[in-house]
Each structure stands twice: as structure tokens, then as C-alpha cells.
Write an enzyme that holds these catalytic residues in place. Sequence first.
Site, PDB file in Angstrom:
ATOM      1  CG  ASP A  19     -35.568 -20.857  12.220  1.00  0.00           C
ATOM      2  OD1 ASP A  19     -34.736 -19.940  12.347  1.00  0.00           O
ATOM      3  OD2 ASP A  19     -36.744 -20.758  12.630  1.00  0.00           O
ATOM      4  CG  HIS A  20     -36.422 -17.849   9.026  1.00  0.00           C
ATOM      5  ND1 HIS A  20     -37.698 -17.535   8.609  1.00  0.00           N
ATOM      6  CD2 HIS A  20     -36.524 -18.151  10.355  1.00  0.00           C
ATOM      7  CE1 HIS A  20     -38.534 -17.628   9.638  1.00  0.00           C
ATOM      8  NE2 HIS A  20     -37.841 -18.005  10.703  1.00  0.00           N
ATOM      9  CG  HIS A  24     -37.120 -12.064  15.103  1.00  0.00           C
ATOM     10  ND1 HIS A  24     -37.554 -12.722  16.235  1.00  0.00           N
ATOM     11  CD2 HIS A  24     -36.531 -13.013  14.311  1.00  0.00           C
ATOM     12  CE1 HIS A  24     -37.242 -14.001  16.143  1.00  0.00           C
ATOM     13  NE2 HIS A  24     -36.618 -14.207  14.988  1.00  0.00           N
ATOM     14  CG  ASP A  78     -39.249 -15.681  12.765  1.00  0.00           C
ATOM     15  OD1 ASP A  78     -40.079 -16.310  12.068  1.00  0.00           O
ATOM     16  OD2 ASP A  78     -38.301 -16.235  13.347  1.00  0.00           O
ATOM     17  CG  HIS A  92     -34.743 -13.476  10.418  1.00  0.00           C
ATOM     18  ND1 HIS A  92     -35.922 -13.927   9.854  1.00  0.00           N
ATOM     19  CD2 HIS A  92     -34.543 -14.231  11.535  1.00  0.00           C
ATOM     20  CE1 HIS A  92     -36.418 -14.892  10.601  1.00  0.00           C
ATOM     21  NE2 HIS A  92     -35.598 -15.104  11.621  1.00  0.00           N
ATOM     22  CG  HIS A 115     -42.111 -19.957  12.698  1.00  0.00           C
ATOM     23  ND1 HIS A 115     -41.330 -21.056  12.944  1.00  0.00           N
ATOM     24  CD2 HIS A 115     -41.256 -18.911  12.580  1.00  0.00           C
ATOM     25  CE1 HIS A 115     -40.051 -20.695  12.983  1.00  0.00           C
ATOM     26  NE2 HIS A 115     -39.984 -19.391  12.768  1.00  0.00           N
ATOM     27  CG  HIS A 125     -32.717 -16.207  13.688  1.00  0.00           C
ATOM     28  ND1 HIS A 125     -33.838 -15.670  14.280  1.00  0.00           N
ATOM     29  CD2 HIS A 125     -31.643 -15.611  14.284  1.00  0.00           C
ATOM     30  CE1 HIS A 125     -33.467 -14.797  15.196  1.00  0.00           C
ATOM     31  NE2 HIS A 125     -32.143 -14.744  15.223  1.00  0.00           N
TER      32      HIS A 125
END
Length: 350
Positions: A141-142, A194, A218, A137, A256, A139
Site C-alpha cells: 500500500d506504499h 514498522h 508508517d 517501506h 495514512h 508494504h
Amino acid sequence: QSCHRPEGQRAGPEPGSRGLPEGVEYIPTRKKGKNPMKPVGVAWYSLYARTPLGYLFYQRQVKKARERYPHGHSVPQPCCFPGVKILPIPVLSNNYSYLVIDTGSSRAAVVDPSDPLAVQAAIEEEGVMLEAIFCTHKHWDHCGGNAVLCQKHNSCKVYGSALDAIPQLTNPLADREKVGVGCLTFEALATPGHTVGHMAYVLDGGPFGSPPCLFSGDLLFLAGCGRPFEGSPETMLASLDVAVGLGEDTLLWPGHEYALECLTFASLLELDNSALEQKLQWAVQQRQEKRSTCPSTLGEEQTYNPFLRTHRPELQEALGLWQDGGEHPDAFRARVLKEVRRRKDLYQAT
């Protein structure tokens, strides 16, 4: 070159649970890595996901994590099967990227390259050629490492959903579309909730004598799931059902390291769940040694993950929820999921 498992070679490690060793006492802990999504709210989420300010925040995350965890937040534990190697790469304060290698051809794909330096270091150490980036996705942090990796690997393609604003996306994928990397075959699964374009990826383990591998981003964590920032409980439930439908032996590789937090929360809901208690004790030991808790299996997850147990009477009773007359079973399960999510968010906020 054959993509089939050589005869006489045995498949890799069996993910299992083990309790604490004698003399080691379990002390519940609430300490956890910082979650970039914790300061929730419509304004904050919009800034993080949809504006350049989110990228600046991500860059700050990367810098701080490199200083705090110069060798990563966890000890990497590669998983090897004849012909394939899966290398978790611990990045930021609790994220995982995954380098998936066709060991016969030295071709590789990476899932969710959060920190490009950590991913590039793994690529160089393994001596492989990066052919594909799979993003679950949008975001940061990905997908924050996409640009740097694409500059270093000119022929690398970036896969993901066209519904998410994934940086450097070259090959938009549809639900159930398959992609080959050497002898590896990945299938994209649309799993919105998400984010609207969230995708999970399934590595076909058949040619290697291994179970399927789900890289869930996520969508799903060990004993937890992601927040439905861009979807309803009904949407999230349908996506979780897609994951469960892959089969109990499927290995779960989450985005995560949230195991301790999620298991501790789950233990507050189901006080007499022996599988949950055993997994929590095992996770405590793993994290005391800074070892990763992945992979688990989808079969295991259904015994202790409350987000996959919305159909279980014991969880429904613990939440004080009962199915209304005439209420569709899936509508009731969505209501149960919504309540579990509400309680989990309150738990994180305390």
C-alpha cells in the site's frame, strides 16, 4: 536558476487548530477506513509482506477503493511555498501519496505511490516531470505503483532502503544520505520498527523559506504511529526520537488518514489534555467535510500524540506505570510505549 526564496514572498499556510463552529456538536466516532494490517498475526503479515498473495490483496484493495472513492477518500489540499508545492494524493481507503514539485523547473518526486493511476493523473494535471520515487517501506500500500510509474517514466529512479524488498529499487539509500530533485533536497532517515528497512524523508525547506517537511510513511501519524511489525519497542522509540529531533516547526506528512481514530484513542488516555481535546474537535470538523488533516507539526504532535509523550508523567500515571529503581529512562519509556501500543491494538480490535 536560483533555489532561494524570492524576496518579498511569504511562506505558505500556517498549520493550526480551530474548534467546532457554534452549534456543531462533537459526537465521537469509531468509523474508519479499512486497514490492510488489521487481520494481524504472524501468518497474515508474512503472506502480505513477503509473498505474491500480498500483491493480489493489494490489487483488490486498489480496485475496491477506486470504485468507492472515485475522487479519493479526502479533498486534496495543496501546500505551497515560494518554489515548492506539496500535493497530497488520497489513495486507497486511507493512504496518502505525495507529489513534491520544484515549481521553478517543473521537476517532481513522489513519496509512496500506492495507486499509479491517481499519481499519474496528478503528474499530468500539474504538468511536471517525475524524476524520483521515494518509498518509505516495502508494504504494497506504499510501493504498489512503482512498476507502472517506472514504465511511464523511463528515467525515474526509485529510492529506498536495501533492507526492504522495495519493487523496482534502483538507488538504495543509507541513513542521512541526501538526494536532489531540481532545487529540492531530500534527506533519508533510517527509522526501523514498522519494517526493518523503514525510511522517512525530510525535505529541506530552507531554500524556500518554509519549515522542514517530514514524509513519515508508517513511522508516525497524526496522534499515532505504525505498528512495530519488524522491531522492538526500543527500536520504535529510537526511530520516533529521530523524528522528534527534527524540530517543533517541522511539518508532518503521514502515510495514512488515521487522525480521528488516533485522536479518539488518545483522548481515552489523557482525559484532561486541552490540546488533545481541541485537536480532536478540529479533526472532526475536517473529516465531516472530507478534508485532509495533514500536515500537523512535530511541536503539535508532542502535545497530544501518546507515542511521543512516553516521557510525560501524566501519561505514565494514566497507564499505571512507574519507573523501577535503577531502570534507565529510555528503557522505561520503551515500556510505556509498549503499553500504549498494546492498548491501541486492543482499541482497534474492538
